[in-house]
Design a protein around this motif. Structure first.
Motif, PDB file in Angstrom:
ATOM      1  N   GLY A 156       0.759  -1.243   0.026  1.00 53.36           N
ATOM      2  CA  GLY A 156      -0.190   0.268  -0.062  1.00 53.36           C
ATOM      3  C   GLY A 156       0.784   1.084   0.063  1.00 53.36           C
ATOM      4  O   GLY A 156       0.502   2.326  -0.774  1.00 53.36           O
ATOM      5  N   THR A 157       2.050   1.343   0.846  1.00 56.98           N
ATOM      6  CA  THR A 157       2.704   2.372   0.825  1.00 56.98           C
ATOM      7  C   THR A 157       3.637   2.636  -0.437  1.00 56.98           C
ATOM      8  O   THR A 157       3.615   3.824  -1.010  1.00 56.98           O
ATOM      9  CB  THR A 157       3.882   2.011   2.080  1.00 56.98           C
ATOM     10  N   ALA A 158       3.983   1.506  -1.135  1.00 57.05           N
ATOM     11  CA  ALA A 158       4.786   1.555  -2.071  1.00 57.05           C
ATOM     12  C   ALA A 158       3.793   2.082  -3.324  1.00 57.05           C
ATOM     13  O   ALA A 158       4.267   2.943  -4.319  1.00 57.05           O
ATOM     14  CB  ALA A 158       5.408   0.117  -2.681  1.00 57.05           C
ATOM     15  N   SER A 159       2.638   1.471  -3.548  1.00 58.08           N
ATOM     16  CA  SER A 159       1.809   1.803  -4.450  1.00 58.08           C
ATOM     17  C   SER A 159       1.361   3.400  -4.485  1.00 58.08           C
ATOM     18  O   SER A 159       1.206   4.148  -5.510  1.00 58.08           O
ATOM     19  CB  SER A 159       0.343   1.082  -4.430  1.00 58.08           C
ATOM     20  N   SER A 160       1.070   3.807  -3.245  1.00 60.20           N
ATOM     21  CA  SER A 160       0.784   5.410  -3.067  1.00 60.20           C
ATOM     22  C   SER A 160       1.887   6.231  -3.348  1.00 60.20           C
ATOM     23  O   SER A 160       1.573   7.240  -4.154  1.00 60.20           O
ATOM     24  CB  SER A 160       0.598   5.536  -1.498  1.00 60.20           C
ATOM     25  N   ALA A 161       3.157   5.766  -3.050  1.00 65.14           N
ATOM     26  CA  ALA A 161       4.378   6.400  -3.495  1.00 65.14           C
ATOM     27  C   ALA A 161       4.498   6.439  -5.005  1.00 65.14           C
ATOM     28  O   ALA A 161       4.804   7.603  -5.654  1.00 65.14           O
ATOM     29  CB  ALA A 161       5.607   6.017  -2.768  1.00 65.14           C
ATOM     30  N   ARG A 162       4.213   5.588  -5.605  1.00 65.45           N
ATOM     31  CA  ARG A 162       4.297   5.267  -7.013  1.00 65.45           C
ATOM     32  C   ARG A 162       3.259   6.209  -7.749  1.00 65.45           C
ATOM     33  O   ARG A 162       3.601   6.935  -8.532  1.00 65.45           O
ATOM     34  CB  ARG A 162       4.191   3.998  -7.486  1.00 65.45           C
ATOM     35  N   GLU A 163       2.174   6.241  -7.270  1.00 64.43           N
ATOM     36  CA  GLU A 163       1.226   7.052  -7.830  1.00 64.43           C
ATOM     37  C   GLU A 163       1.466   8.711  -7.660  1.00 64.43           C
ATOM     38  O   GLU A 163       1.389   9.421  -8.733  1.00 64.43           O
ATOM     39  CB  GLU A 163      -0.192   6.847  -7.069  1.00 64.43           C
ATOM     40  N   ALA A 164       2.078   8.808  -6.511  1.00 63.95           N
ATOM     41  CA  ALA A 164       2.312  10.379  -6.404  1.00 63.95           C
ATOM     42  C   ALA A 164       3.465  10.868  -7.039  1.00 63.95           C
ATOM     43  O   ALA A 164       3.495  12.014  -7.610  1.00 63.95           O
ATOM     44  CB  ALA A 164       2.778  10.500  -4.679  1.00 63.95           C
TER      45      ALA A 164
END
Length: 890
Positions: free
Chosen positions: A758-766
């Protein structure tokens, strides 16, 4: 609107309606049409008129290549490439490289004046026709090219009425108000005398200002009798034109004849100033020759230039040779262009766009002057070659420039001139990628420059040495670049490019703030003076900072601004290198196809011309293919990048390729090879002291053992994460989170795995940095398995929990409690490389401003570093720090 380079005609096009229709039908249905005929019959004018009429049918343009001034057969494909604005640097097969660039194009290529270059023109035409199915060619020549599939259309004389119309039109220009009605019989007689050949008609019409049509007809008749030896019957058309030329020339006064024949020394177009200097002429004299149709005038972007038509130039050359003045005039020509180029040196550093274009416009004549100068016993040709080195560098003319510079260099000479020639060779060598060659020549030049006190040559040689050092030793690169920068030679290029090399040595070590602090002022200075090369390389520092620190939108923005800066240079090295970097950003933001498309043309030509270089394009191609899941092509390109490294050296491009190659081999199931490559990547990254490459290589080692030794794999991934955290390369940190999440999922720690994902996905999207296609299948399988284990509600709750965490918080939680960190919080071992540099200079007794200058940083940055150093080492002042440094030598 169709792009083209067709000239704007300053006089009207007369007649030829039927002929234009016939040729248009041929060009529409056949791929090679040659307009053949005697000199002066109007081949070029007819071709230009036809091309203008059909230009909208060719989406990629209609392009006229004037081969008239060309004497070197090797220049045929190069001039064609330059005309088409195709990035082509000479190599082993320039025709093949050009054809490779045109395979997907739909255009009409007009090769004008081929008769003196039949073999190279035919070779180019044959290759293009065979390999570029949407390219058609229209050629003009006194004889056919002899290529398969050629349609030869013989250009006839004008019809009688058209010839009269042409005479009247041109006569009206020479004598406004000319009345054909009272002289029509005589005008027809003139046109008949010259067989209605357009050039001969124009030459005759130009004399109506001084002679009546009857007098012109009588004079021509006399000239024909002399040439034909009697009655005027069926004189061949070339003899007709010769007679017209002889007659027109005979009517010139002695001064006009002298200027006319001296103009034969020019190649291509020339300026009024050049004519005045070389031909001992003035504007009024040239104007009279223009009026008589012996000299053509062209205007482009407000600049007027002159030239002799090919047929006229040949005649003028005969007259020059007969006069005995040839050697004298060639010397004047050499002297003039030597003065021009030497005077342009300051301009190339203060207003580069203007002077780059000015020297390009004179290139044919400069090359002719170089050939003349390098055949003499004095130093004029060598001086001209040395003065041209910067222009060749700026425009990427590596092959031609190196050829002239090598011819000019004299191993027995120990003068400053020799050091400048060697410096030029070293600079151009940079663009060819030959590291050993560059370093050897630069060291020779540096020794001579020191002997002669030539700071410009010394600075340029040091800059070339810094460039070669970059690929093997960043610290050495920084030191040599600093030495070059501190020469203070007054040469803006040396000072700026040396600083740029220092900046890249920091970028490669992920020290982006320091790199930007150096590069931003360089960009501002170089952009102001039009130095597109330095401006682009300085600005690209910010692309790399954005790419690695998680600001991919900024990297994309910089990339969009880079090509307009560097594109007008039209060279391979700068344009190719910038494109490779921009394509990498495109791939990391999910636009893999766009990245590959950007590199397509560059790669095609480099494949055909191995003698040129663009930094790390193999790495960009390899990674784009890897991310796209095209594993075989990825391996092929990354192995090609690694081939830059010989068995006993290291090369930065090769080092960058090792982790990607290990990934490609791993995914192909070639595990033993992958392990060997990953281990070598670790070793080289450690030698280069490059944290992010080392982290990538450690990750690859972890992937290879995660099924057999998950504990060791976790340690390797954590080691990679610590490296990335230390230098704050957020773009790559998400890789660590994804990798650790997969490990946690494999050992049943489902909740932690979901949070990390979840953290990685959110960071990638940002960041705008999606997972590449090659990783999606495994990622989706892990996510699906976790959702199955936990159920939708718990999975989504944990995912949202992870997505709400910042990347920094997630990394801090991961590294907390894992024992000794890669670098401790306090003590000598806690100091970063930059902090160690600051300590070393404090120990040497340098002040904060002196340290700032030495390390290319602001005084505030030095002060901030000292604050951190004092806290880590528990000291309170510079004296205590110096004592501690003495006890802990590097």
């Amino acid at each position: 609107m169709t792009v083209h380079n067709l000239p704007v005609s300053l006089t009207s096009f007369v007649g030829r309606g039927q002929e234009l229709g016939e040729i248009e039908a041929l060009v529409s249905g056949r791929r090679l049409v040659t307009l053949a005929g005697v000199g002066g019959c109007g081949k070029t004018r007819l071709a230009v008129e036809l091309a203008t009429r059909v230009k909208d049918r060719w989406p990629d343009g209609v392009w006229l290549v004037d081969l008239g001034p060309v004497t070197d057969p090797d220049q045929v494909p190069r001039l064609t490439a330059a005309t088409l604005k195709v990035l082509l640097e000479p190599g082993s097969a320039p025709i093949d490289a050009l054809a490779a660039q045109l395979r997907q194009k739909r255009l009409l290529l007009c090769l004008d004046t081929c008769e003196h270059l039949l073999d190279p023109a035919a070779a180019l035409t044959d290759t293009v026709l065979r390999t570029c199915p949407e390219v058609s060619i229209m050629a003009t020549s006194r004889e056919p090219l002899g290529v398969a599939g050629e349609t030869v259309w013989r250009v006839p004389s004008l019809k009688e009425d058209e010839a009269v119309e042409l005479f009247v039109d041109r006569a009206s220009l020479a004598a406004p108000g000319f009345d054909v009605h009272t002289t029509q019989t005589d005008v027809r007689a003139v046109c008949e005398q010259v067989d209605n050949i357009p050039l001969a008609v124009e030459l005759a019409a130009a004399w109506v200002r001084a002679l009546s049509p009857a007098q012109i007809a009588a004079g021509l008749a006399d000239r024909f009798r002399v040439l034909a030896g009697g009655a005027r019957r069926a004189i061949p058309r070339h003899q007709t034109l010769q007679a017209s030329m002889e007659w027109s020339h005979a009517l010139l006064d002695d001064d006009e004849k002298a200027v006319f024949r001296r103009m034969a020394v020019f190649s291509g177009t020339f300026t009024l100033e050049a004519a005045e200097a070389v031909c001992d002429s003035e504007l009024a004299m040239i104007g009279r020759l223009v009026d008589k149709s012996l000299v053509s005038v062209r205007e482009n972007d407000g600049h007027v230039r002159y030239r002799l038509l090919d047929t006229v130039r040949q005649y003028a050359q005969e007259r020059l040779d007969a006069s005995g003045e040839t050697e004298t005039i060639r010397d004047r020509h050499l002297d003039h262009y030597l003065r021009e180029v030497e005077a342009a040196q300051d301009g190339l550093e203060t207003d580069q766009d203007t002077w780059r274009r000015e020297l390009l416009s004179q290139q044919d004549n400069i090359n002719a002057a170089l050939d003349r100068g390098l055949s003499t016993k004095d130093d004029r040709g060598r001086r001209l070659a040395a003065a041209m080195a910067r222009q060749w560098f700026i425009t990427g003319q590596v092959h031609a420039g190196l050829d002239f510079l090598r011819r000019a260099a004299d191993p027995a000479d120990r003068s400053s001139l020799q050091s400048r020639l060697l410096a030029g060779i070293a600079l151009l060598g940079m663009l060819s990628g030959r590291m050993v060659f560059i370093d050897e020549v630069a060291r020779q030049g540096l020794e001579l420059a020191a002997e002669n006190g030539d700071d410009v040559a010394r600075g340029r040689c040091l800059t070339a040495m810094a460039f070669t050092a970059f690929f093997s030793d960043f610290e050495k690169c920084e030191a040599v670049a600093r030495e070059a920068h501190e020469v203070r030679s007054g040469d803006p290029f040396t000072e700026d490019f040396a600083a740029i090399m220092a900046a890249y040595s920091f970028t490669a070590r992920n020290r982006h703030e320091e790199a930007i602090a150096i590069a931003r002022p360089v960009y501002e200075r170089s952009a102001a003076r039009g130095d597109r090369f330095c401006a682009a390389f300085a600005y690209c520092i910010e692309l790399w900072a954005g790419l690695e620190t998680g600001d991919l939108r900024r990297a994309t923005e910089v990339g969009e601004g880079l090509l307009p800066i560097v594109g007008p240079l039209g060279d391979y090295f700068a344009v190719g290198t910038m494109t490779a970097n921009i394509a990498l950003v495109a791939g990391m933001t999910g636009n893999i196809a766009a990245g590959l498309k950007m590199l397509e043309g560059i790669v095609r030509s480099i494949d055909e011309t191995p003698d040129v270089d663009a930094v790390a394009f193999e790495h960009s191609m390899g990674m784009l293919h890897l991310w796209d899941g095209d594993l075989d092509d990825a391996v092929r390109w990354l192995e090609r990048g690694i081939s830059r490294m010989t068995t006993d050296t290291r090369h930065w491009t090769a080092t960058r390729c090792f982790p990607g190659l290990a990934a490609g081999l791993r995914l192909l199931g070639r595990l033993e090879e992958a392990a060997e490559v990953a281990a070598k990547g670790v070793r080289l990254a450690e030698e280069h002291k490059s944290p992010y490459i080392l982290a990538d290589a450690l990750d690859e080692q972890a992937f290879l053992i995660r099924d057999t030794d998950p504990g060791r794999a976790r340690d390797l991934h954590h080691q990679a994460l610590s490296l990335r955290r230390e230098v704050r390369v957020h773009t790559y940190t998400v890789r660590s989170l994804d990798a650790l999440a997969h490990l946690e999922a494999a050992v049943g720690n489902h909740a932690e795995a979901v949070r990390l994902l979840g953290t990685a996905s959110s960071a990638r999207e940002a960041m705008g940095h999606p997972l590449p296609p090659v990783d999606l299948k495994e990622h989706e399988a892990v996510v699906a398995a976790l959702r199955g284990h936990l159920g939708d509600d718990e999975f989504l709750s944990l995912w949202d929990d992870g997505a709400a965490r910042s990347l920094d918080d997630a990394v801090a939680a991961l590294t907390r409690g894992r024992g000794p960190r890669n670098r401790p919080q306090a003590g000598w071992a806690s100091l970063t490389p930059t902090e160690l540099d600051v300590v070393r200079l404090v120990a040497e007794g340098l002040s904060n401003p002196e340290i700032a200058t030495r390390l290319y940083m602001s005084r505030g940055t030095v002060k901030a570093h000292l604050t951190h150093i004092y806290a880590k080492l528990a000291v309170t002042n510079r004296t205590e720090l110096a004592i501690l440094a003495a006890a802990n030598p590097a």
